[in-house]
Design a protein around this motif. Sequence first.
Motif, PDB file in Angstrom:
ATOM      1  N   TYR A 115      -8.134 -32.392  19.738  1.00  0.00           N
ATOM      2  CA  TYR A 115      -7.143 -33.427  20.062  1.00  0.00           C
ATOM      3  C   TYR A 115      -5.835 -33.155  19.332  1.00  0.00           C
ATOM      4  O   TYR A 115      -4.747 -33.203  19.927  1.00  0.00           O
ATOM      5  N   ILE A 171      -9.962 -32.122  26.268  1.00  0.00           N
ATOM      6  CA  ILE A 171      -9.674 -33.530  25.995  1.00  0.00           C
ATOM      7  C   ILE A 171      -9.768 -34.285  27.315  1.00  0.00           C
ATOM      8  O   ILE A 171      -9.105 -33.929  28.298  1.00  0.00           O
ATOM      9  N   TRP A 173     -11.996 -37.644  22.972  1.00  0.00           N
ATOM     10  CA  TRP A 173     -12.360 -36.311  22.501  1.00  0.00           C
ATOM     11  C   TRP A 173     -13.694 -36.328  21.769  1.00  0.00           C
ATOM     12  O   TRP A 173     -14.140 -37.348  21.264  1.00  0.00           O
TER      13      TRP A 173
END
Length: 278
Positions: free
Chosen positions: A248, A217, A242
């Motif tokens: 995520y 991320i 992301w």
Amino acid sequence: MKKIAIQGIAGSFHEDAARRYFEDEIEVVECKSFTSVCNLIDTDQVNIAVMAIENSIAGSLLQNYALIRDYHLKIIGEIYIHIQMHLMANPGVAKEDIKTIYSHPIAIKQCAEYLESQFPNVHIIENQDTAASGKLVHDQKLTDAAAIGNQRTAELYELDILDSGLETNRQNYTRFLILSKHARHNDLANKASVCFEVGHYYGALANVLNTFAENKINLTKIQSVPIIGKPNEYTFHIDVEWDSLENYEKALHAILKNVSSLSVLGEYERGELAIHNQ
């Protein structure tokens, strides 16, 4: 027709951001302060607001982070506006006539080098808004004053542009958030704004940030905001992007064991930043 609350008046950069983000017809509701903007959403007088959150020269607007959190607002979008500053005055006024210049504090900061070199002895007065500064010069028919603002301000209030490109850095952008009282599901969401607090122990913040990295991320911003009444304690605001929603969500679940509080302020589609090389 959408009613959009903004800080400032017609001709402001907030209005510009609202009209660019919502390409269809909108009704702009002018507010004197960011708190008033939040109150309009909180009392259901408008459904959406546009609020500046950071500028590439002046930095973050810390009070706006606090307002978003305190009013429990949700971020549903963002837009970046290329900020170009102009010196404007009533027709017939020359640069050598100017004794006073009005503008918003952040705009003044963005043009500090220009003002220091071109108007070292001029009185600089901070105003609530760039557009309001132009309107003041126009309405009072000032012949010894100017305002700093955008081109739309000059057009709306019939001012002549005396100088352009006043900003210190020509790659000058302001990021505006699109806010609502309630979250809105967006299948195209690839960015989120999250705030959290961590305990006072070794590696507490690092553990959170490393969790995002381990799940691939991308952390695009981190901002600490002091907690009022709690010296040396902060709320951390982060923006993450992301490619995989699953990653995520996995990261978000994993950080729960490392934070004392966590709030997702919004999940939305990333705004495009078009770099201007001038």
